[in-house]
Design a protein around this motif. Structure first.
Motif, PDB file in Angstrom:
ATOM      1  N   UNK A 314      29.545  45.975  20.985  1.00 43.17           N
ATOM      2  CA  UNK A 314      30.018  44.894  21.850  1.00 43.17           C
ATOM      3  C   UNK A 314      29.865  43.532  21.185  1.00 43.17           C
ATOM      4  N   UNK A 315      30.880  42.697  21.348  1.00 43.98           N
ATOM      5  CA  UNK A 315      30.854  41.361  20.775  1.00 43.98           C
ATOM      6  C   UNK A 315      32.126  41.044  20.022  1.00 43.98           C
ATOM      7  N   UNK A 316      32.091  39.954  19.289  1.00 41.60           N
ATOM      8  CA  UNK A 316      33.235  39.487  18.514  1.00 41.60           C
ATOM      9  C   UNK A 316      32.991  39.774  17.033  1.00 41.60           C
ATOM     10  N   UNK A 317      33.986  40.344  16.385  1.00 38.01           N
ATOM     11  CA  UNK A 317      33.836  40.775  14.993  1.00 38.01           C
ATOM     12  C   UNK A 317      34.983  40.214  14.151  1.00 38.01           C
ATOM     13  N   UNK A 318      34.645  39.781  12.946  1.00 39.70           N
ATOM     14  CA  UNK A 318      35.663  39.318  12.003  1.00 39.70           C
ATOM     15  C   UNK A 318      35.915  40.405  10.967  1.00 39.70           C
ATOM     16  N   UNK A 319      37.186  40.744  10.807  1.00 38.99           N
ATOM     17  CA  UNK A 319      37.598  41.787   9.877  1.00 38.99           C
ATOM     18  C   UNK A 319      38.440  41.142   8.792  1.00 38.99           C
ATOM     19  N   UNK A 320      38.007  41.202   7.527  1.00 37.47           N
ATOM     20  CA  UNK A 320      38.796  40.579   6.449  1.00 37.47           C
ATOM     21  C   UNK A 320      40.110  41.329   6.238  1.00 37.47           C
ATOM     22  N   UNK A 321      41.126  40.576   5.817  1.00 34.70           N
ATOM     23  CA  UNK A 321      42.451  41.130   5.571  1.00 34.70           C
ATOM     24  C   UNK A 321      42.870  40.843   4.139  1.00 34.70           C
ATOM     25  N   UNK A 322      43.487  41.801   3.510  1.00 33.93           N
ATOM     26  CA  UNK A 322      44.071  41.580   2.192  1.00 33.93           C
ATOM     27  C   UNK A 322      45.261  40.641   2.373  1.00 33.93           C
ATOM     28  N   UNK A 323      45.261  39.468   1.743  1.00 30.34           N
ATOM     29  CA  UNK A 323      46.370  38.520   1.936  1.00 30.34           C
ATOM     30  C   UNK A 323      47.739  39.128   1.670  1.00 30.34           C
ATOM     31  N   UNK A 324      47.804  40.144   0.816  1.00 31.60           N
ATOM     32  CA  UNK A 324      49.097  40.754   0.512  1.00 31.60           C
ATOM     33  C   UNK A 324      49.667  41.508   1.704  1.00 31.60           C
ATOM     34  N   UNK A 325      48.809  41.936   2.637  1.00 38.70           N
ATOM     35  CA  UNK A 325      49.297  42.704   3.783  1.00 38.70           C
ATOM     36  C   UNK A 325      49.811  41.815   4.907  1.00 38.70           C
ATOM     37  N   UNK A 326      49.509  40.513   4.850  1.00 32.20           N
ATOM     38  CA  UNK A 326      49.900  39.623   5.944  1.00 32.20           C
ATOM     39  C   UNK A 326      50.692  38.422   5.455  1.00 32.20           C
ATOM     40  N   UNK A 327      51.324  38.542   4.299  1.00 32.48           N
ATOM     41  CA  UNK A 327      52.155  37.430   3.840  1.00 32.48           C
ATOM     42  C   UNK A 327      53.512  37.513   4.532  1.00 32.48           C
ATOM     43  N   UNK A 328      54.178  36.371   4.581  1.00 31.42           N
ATOM     44  CA  UNK A 328      55.482  36.340   5.231  1.00 31.42           C
ATOM     45  C   UNK A 328      55.356  36.542   6.729  1.00 31.42           C
ATOM     46  N   UNK A 329      56.337  37.220   7.321  1.00 35.43           N
ATOM     47  CA  UNK A 329      56.339  37.492   8.763  1.00 35.43           C
ATOM     48  C   UNK A 329      55.468  38.722   9.019  1.00 35.43           C
ATOM     49  N   UNK A 330      54.278  38.494   9.589  1.00 34.89           N
ATOM     50  CA  UNK A 330      53.296  39.568   9.726  1.00 34.89           C
ATOM     51  C   UNK A 330      52.703  39.596  11.125  1.00 34.89           C
ATOM     52  N   UNK A 331      52.242  40.791  11.496  1.00 32.76           N
ATOM     53  CA  UNK A 331      51.690  41.007  12.831  1.00 32.76           C
ATOM     54  C   UNK A 331      50.528  41.992  12.744  1.00 32.76           C
ATOM     55  N   UNK A 332      49.650  41.939  13.734  1.00 38.24           N
ATOM     56  CA  UNK A 332      48.537  42.875  13.834  1.00 38.24           C
ATOM     57  C   UNK A 332      48.564  43.578  15.184  1.00 38.24           C
ATOM     58  N   UNK A 333      48.163  44.849  15.176  1.00 37.72           N
ATOM     59  CA  UNK A 333      47.999  45.634  16.397  1.00 37.72           C
ATOM     60  C   UNK A 333      46.598  46.223  16.375  1.00 37.72           C
ATOM     61  N   UNK A 334      45.817  45.956  17.415  1.00 37.27           N
ATOM     62  CA  UNK A 334      44.477  46.530  17.563  1.00 37.27           C
ATOM     63  C   UNK A 334      44.509  47.552  18.689  1.00 37.27           C
ATOM     64  N   UNK A 335      43.899  48.713  18.431  1.00 37.85           N
ATOM     65  CA  UNK A 335      43.855  49.781  19.425  1.00 37.85           C
ATOM     66  C   UNK A 335      42.422  50.262  19.613  1.00 37.85           C
TER      67      UNK A 335
END
Length: 362
Positions: A314-335
């Motif tokens: 429980x709580x707030x967590x920061x997850x690092x992202x590879x910049x190459x996966x979110x360049x340009x028009x990018x979106x995230x889905x959490x499940x």
């Protein structure tokens, strides 16, 4: 002297459907969850993809039989007075595994005890028991009132149909097909005027295609308002069907915000060289979280990256992202098991429409 009482209640819940990586899909299920001491009981089980026996898509007679069973008006379905509390969301086979509990009466009170993971007719409580979960003693009047208030037809306010507004272009057609695959009804129309109010009340969300302009969108919202329905609206500008399915599932989630397991998803791309890209995810109980990045590349091709899959406390967590996966028009889905959130990767001066309320931004 009886043990301390726990409070008992019920709340609408969903098992969010979706298109998963590798071509798999997950079926949408609406059900009623049990609330113990103000908290959904399912949240005490950190990595369980399951639904209660009180699901919306079972016949009314079976739904009523499940309610009567929980009220101990019929024989227990399993030996030793055991009942299925949560089962497989895709079938009714006990071999898939289920959370069971012994339910009994003590005077006017109802007691749930000896919770366990069960895959056959009998269970080994020492090996498969949920030690530390329960027992729970419920006041009989409160317990019976909560269950008796359920409609004979199933889950209250379960509207598992979506209205897609726009020309019958390929994207909306693919989205409608994907929604039907996961068990969500989908209809495509150019406008909502002329649709009877009773039909409009059956929709849980609206998806606006790219061809739907401001005037058409205002007319649709007015039609739903006239029918007395406040529905969330999804913008289908992003040409990524799995993302749009996830946004639609997010819109269909009518569970109270204070009883949701996944409560926040915020993402950002590096604003300058050397800065870190990351996502922040907030959960209210220990659970498995899967984070998927979608990126629109050249020639409008979709690139999918599974960026995280693990159990978060429980709580707030920061997850690092590879910049190459979110360049340009990018979106995230959490499940999580039962919930989904989506977000665009924000950049200064570049907002991206997502899920909107019936009268504006939601």
């Amino acid at each position: 002297m009886p043990a301390e009482y726990a409070t008992f209640g019920l709340t609408p819940a969903i098992r969010a459907g979706g298109l998963l990586s590798g071509g798999d899909h997950q079926v949408h299920r609406d059900f009623v969850d049990f609330v113990v001491d103000g908290r959904p009981l399912l949240f005490r089980l950190s990595d369980l993809d399951a639904v209660s026996p009180l699901a919306s898509d079972i016949p009314p007679a079976i739904f009523t039989a499940q309610v009567r069973s929980l009220l101990l008006e019929t024989e227990a379905p399993l030996p030793s007075g055991r009942y299925i509390v949560y089962g497989c969301p895709d079938c009714e086979d006990l071999a898939c595994g289920a959370v069971t509990a012994a339910i009994e009466r003590d005077g006017e009170d109802y007691i749930w005890r000896d919770f366990a993971w069960q895959t056959g007719e009998h269970v080994d409580l020492e090996r498969d028991g949920y030690h530390g979960l329960g027992p729970f003693r419920f006041r009989g009047a409160d317990y019976r009132t909560a269950l008796a208030a359920l409609p004979a037809g199933g889950v209250p306010d379960a509207r598992r149909r979506v209205l897609l507004i726009g020309a019958r272009v390929a994207l909306l057609a693919r989205l409608a097909a994907a929604l039907r695959t996961i068990g969500v009804g989908a209809d495509i129309t150019a406008a909502a005027d002329g649709v009877p109010a009773d039909e409009l009340r059956g929709y849980g969300a609206v998806v606006f295609g790219r061809s739907a302009g401001p005037a058409e969108r205002d007319a649709v919202r007015a039609a739903f308002a006239a029918a007395g329905v406040d529905v969330p609206c999804v913008d289908a500008r992003a040409p990524i069907v799995p993302l749009l399915v996830a946004r639609t599932e997010q819109a269909l989630d009518s569970s109270p915000p204070e009883r949701r397991r996944l409560t926040a998803l915020v993402s950002s791309a590096p604003a300058e060289a050397g800065a870190d890209a990351g996502a922040e995810v907030e959960v209210t109980s220990s659970c498995r979280v899967r984070l998927t990045a979608y990126r629109v590349g050249r020639l409008a091709r979709t690139h999918t990256h599974e960026v995280f899959d693990g159990v978060l406390e429980p709580g707030r967590h920061r997850i690092p992202l590879d910049p190459r996966t979110v360049r340009g028009e990018s979106y995230l889905v959490a499940r999580t098991p039962g919930a989904v959130l989506t977000t665009a990767v924000r950049r200064p001066g570049r907002p991206e429409p997502g899920v909107r309320g019936a009268a504006g931004e939601g």
